[in-house]
Design an enzyme around this catalytic site. Structure first.
Site: not given
Ligand code: ZN
Length: 178
Positions: A46, A51, A91-92, A133-134, A137
């Protein structure tokens, strides 16, 4: 399509709240294509526009094994939620770190697709976790925010130290090459 640069915590731009998308046009579809490519290349399941330093309410996700089930959600909102589940999340924007986070087990999400059509979707399992989660962000929230202040500060210091050490190494390598 283009690979986008992913912001890394504690970059302050991860704290910016994304603005709603007013009209879903070609520029939005281009952002979705680039985000999808960036997510698959990372690799991740995701990615939120925040991000990649685009502060508009767009997320992409693909939790399939085969990586053939891309979902793009524009202006996603959670309108219903059930249960609780704790998952070890990655998480990226926090490379190499996983944290247990408690979230709803199942969510009903209202969003628009890449053609601007509104839809409701019931998500559970890893997709439900991923969407929550997204959306965090998009609201400027990162998974470390679920830690106690003490643990978060400790982790933040560790990450900053590692980033500093990483950049020192990179500079030295460049110097050697040149
Ligand atoms: Zn993340």
């Amino acid at each position: 399509m283009a690979l986008l640069n992913i912001l890394v915590y504690p970059d302050p731009r991860l704290r910016q709240r994304a603005a709603p998308v007013d009209s879903v046009d070609d520029s939005v579809r281009k952002i979705i294509d680039d985000m999808a490519q960036t997510m698959y290349a990372a690799p991740g399941i995701g990615l939120a526009a925040t991000q990649v330093n685009i502060h508009r309410r767009i997320i992409v996700a693909d939790v399939s094994q085969e990586k053939n089930d891309l979902r793009a959600l524009i202006n996603p909102t959670i309108c219903d939620q059930f249960g609780e589940t704790e998952t070890e999340e990655g998480c990226l924007s926090l490379p190499g770190i996983t944290l247990p986070v408690m979230r709803s087990e199942s969510v009903t999400v209202h969003a628009q697709d890449q053609y601007g059509n509104s839809f409701d979707m019931v998500a559970d399992g890893i997709l439900a976790v991923c969407i929550q989660h997204e959306i965090d962000h998009l609201d400027g929230k990162v998974m470390v925010d679920y830690l106690s202040r003490l643990k978060r500060d400790r982790l933040r210091k560790r990450i900053l130290r590692e980033q500093r050490e990483g950049s020192i190494t990179a500079v030295e390598e460049t110097a050697t090459v040149s």
